[in-house]
Design a protein around this motif. Sequence first.
Motif, PDB file in Angstrom:
ATOM      1  N   GLY A 197       9.729  14.618 -17.327  1.00 49.22           N
ATOM      2  CA  GLY A 197      11.022  14.461 -17.969  1.00 49.22           C
ATOM      3  C   GLY A 197      10.948  14.226 -19.465  1.00 49.22           C
ATOM      4  O   GLY A 197      11.978  14.144 -20.133  1.00 49.22           O
ATOM      5  N   LYS A 198       9.741  14.145 -20.008  1.00 45.52           N
ATOM      6  CA  LYS A 198       9.587  13.903 -21.437  1.00 45.52           C
ATOM      7  C   LYS A 198       9.711  15.208 -22.222  1.00 45.52           C
ATOM      8  O   LYS A 198       9.212  16.249 -21.797  1.00 45.52           O
ATOM      9  N   THR A 199      10.359  15.131 -23.381  1.00 44.58           N
ATOM     10  CA  THR A 199      10.525  16.279 -24.259  1.00 44.58           C
ATOM     11  C   THR A 199       9.865  15.987 -25.601  1.00 44.58           C
ATOM     12  O   THR A 199       9.990  14.879 -26.137  1.00 44.58           O
ATOM     13  N   HIS A 200       9.149  16.984 -26.135  1.00 38.68           N
ATOM     14  CA  HIS A 200       8.490  16.838 -27.432  1.00 38.68           C
ATOM     15  C   HIS A 200       8.866  18.026 -28.311  1.00 38.68           C
ATOM     16  O   HIS A 200       8.877  19.171 -27.854  1.00 38.68           O
ATOM     17  N   GLU A 201       9.203  17.764 -29.566  1.00 39.00           N
ATOM     18  CA  GLU A 201       9.361  18.809 -30.575  1.00 39.00           C
ATOM     19  C   GLU A 201       8.042  18.901 -31.328  1.00 39.00           C
ATOM     20  O   GLU A 201       7.500  17.876 -31.754  1.00 39.00           O
ATOM     21  N   ALA A 202       7.478  20.100 -31.480  1.00 33.61           N
ATOM     22  CA  ALA A 202       6.114  20.205 -32.006  1.00 33.61           C
ATOM     23  C   ALA A 202       5.909  21.485 -32.786  1.00 33.61           C
ATOM     24  O   ALA A 202       6.582  22.497 -32.558  1.00 33.61           O
ATOM     25  N   GLN A 203       4.963  21.427 -33.701  1.00 37.24           N
ATOM     26  CA  GLN A 203       4.457  22.604 -34.407  1.00 37.24           C
ATOM     27  C   GLN A 203       3.199  23.131 -33.722  1.00 37.24           C
ATOM     28  O   GLN A 203       2.865  24.312 -33.849  1.00 37.24           O
ATOM     29  N   ALA A 204       2.496  22.262 -33.025  1.00 32.95           N
ATOM     30  CA  ALA A 204       1.281  22.652 -32.303  1.00 32.95           C
ATOM     31  C   ALA A 204       1.230  21.874 -30.996  1.00 32.95           C
ATOM     32  O   ALA A 204       1.570  20.688 -30.953  1.00 32.95           O
ATOM     33  N   ILE A 205       0.805  22.558 -29.939  1.00 27.60           N
ATOM     34  CA  ILE A 205       0.732  21.953 -28.609  1.00 27.60           C
ATOM     35  C   ILE A 205      -0.623  22.279 -27.994  1.00 27.60           C
ATOM     36  O   ILE A 205      -1.081  23.420 -28.043  1.00 27.60           O
ATOM     37  N   GLY A 206      -1.262  21.281 -27.408  1.00 25.41           N
ATOM     38  CA  GLY A 206      -2.483  21.479 -26.637  1.00 25.41           C
ATOM     39  C   GLY A 206      -2.231  21.085 -25.189  1.00 25.41           C
ATOM     40  O   GLY A 206      -1.695  19.997 -24.924  1.00 25.41           O
ATOM     41  N   ILE A 207      -2.571  21.956 -24.269  1.00 23.50           N
ATOM     42  CA  ILE A 207      -2.413  21.680 -22.840  1.00 23.50           C
ATOM     43  C   ILE A 207      -3.799  21.806 -22.211  1.00 23.50           C
ATOM     44  O   ILE A 207      -4.315  22.916 -22.044  1.00 23.50           O
ATOM     45  N   PHE A 208      -4.408  20.661 -21.882  1.00 19.40           N
ATOM     46  CA  PHE A 208      -5.794  20.635 -21.419  1.00 19.40           C
ATOM     47  C   PHE A 208      -5.864  20.183 -19.966  1.00 19.40           C
ATOM     48  O   PHE A 208      -5.136  19.265 -19.546  1.00 19.40           O
ATOM     49  N   LEU A 209      -6.753  20.807 -19.180  1.00 20.73           N
ATOM     50  CA  LEU A 209      -7.003  20.341 -17.827  1.00 20.73           C
ATOM     51  C   LEU A 209      -7.603  18.936 -17.887  1.00 20.73           C
ATOM     52  O   LEU A 209      -8.483  18.673 -18.708  1.00 20.73           O
ATOM     53  N   SER A 210      -7.116  18.064 -17.042  1.00 20.78           N
ATOM     54  CA  SER A 210      -7.635  16.699 -17.014  1.00 20.78           C
ATOM     55  C   SER A 210      -9.139  16.710 -16.740  1.00 20.78           C
ATOM     56  O   SER A 210      -9.627  17.471 -15.910  1.00 20.78           O
ATOM     57  N   GLU A 211      -9.872  15.852 -17.444  1.00 19.98           N
ATOM     58  CA  GLU A 211     -11.311  15.738 -17.223  1.00 19.98           C
ATOM     59  C   GLU A 211     -11.630  14.777 -16.089  1.00 19.98           C
ATOM     60  O   GLU A 211     -12.798  14.575 -15.754  1.00 19.98           O
ATOM     61  N   ASP A 212     -10.624  14.182 -15.483  1.00 22.51           N
ATOM     62  CA  ASP A 212     -10.801  13.249 -14.372  1.00 22.51           C
ATOM     63  C   ASP A 212     -10.549  13.978 -13.057  1.00 22.51           C
ATOM     64  O   ASP A 212      -9.406  14.338 -12.748  1.00 22.51           O
ATOM     65  N   PRO A 213     -11.609  14.250 -12.260  1.00 21.34           N
ATOM     66  CA  PRO A 213     -11.417  14.981 -10.998  1.00 21.34           C
ATOM     67  C   PRO A 213     -10.469  14.277 -10.039  1.00 21.34           C
ATOM     68  O   PRO A 213      -9.883  14.915  -9.164  1.00 21.34           O
TER      69      PRO A 213
END
Length: 297
Positions: A195-211
């Motif tokens: 439900g969170k919204t962010h206004e951004a110029q750059a976005i990173g979407i990374f797979l969690s490193e925690d299995p």
Amino acid sequence: MTDISTARPETAGGHAITRVSVVLNPNGGSVPAEGREILQALLDDMGVEARFEIIDHDCEDACKRARDHGSQAIIVWGGDGTAACAMNTLGPDDPPVLPLPGGTMNMLHKFVHGSDIDPGTCLEAVLKNPVEMTIPAGEVEGHRFYVGALLGGLTRLAAPREALRKSELLQAVTEFGEANAFGLDTPMRCLSDTGKTHEAQAIGIFLSEDPQKPGFDILTTAPEGLLDLAYTGLTVLLADWRNAWGVERDFARRVDVEALESTGIEATLDGEPVTLARSARFALIPKAARVLTARKE
């Protein structure tokens, strides 16, 4: 690279590994020029027959040729993008992938093998006690990625950063100019399933490193004005942009991104450039690819 003594490599099912295919990317960030000779010697010492496929321009074609050799496992030596290409090309009925770290960041390899990512150490540990594991991926518009996606105009700095990494300063300056580095104003809106919204110029979407916690680590930044944007751009160019000033963080399993002032979203998926539609949904694929790791004692 760690020296490897004679071992009895076995598959996760208990059968000795005697045949492997190797997909080698000679342009990987940390693959040595004599990489094929080194790996061939190590596999010979372990009594493992190897068929090599060297990537020149077409990673997918090299992976298909490797699949057709009838091997028990496919070793992929290269960076995150090379490993992602292999896992996108190979299907669930194909041999599992053993990713050997040969890139710059090797984030996928750290997830699979842990903190010690010396290629020789990884090879020895996995072939002595291999365990098959299934890893997640992110998917957007039919494209899968196993490490992360970068969105926005700052992704144009990937080429000059690579030139800098190789100490090719003149090439870096040329790439920097061609990237229109000061035309990076690409406003976007990011909405996560929390439900969170962010206004951004750059976005990173990374797979969690925690299995134990599958999902996306989301990083957004919205620099104000040219100076802040230039500062963030230089941080991207010279280091890890996630350490840049003003980065916000979130966690989700689904993310919707919308470009606010353009017809598409500039992106790189595991380092590979793509252009996405103006509105794009990133979804988590919990079981996306089969890989070999070392047995945990």
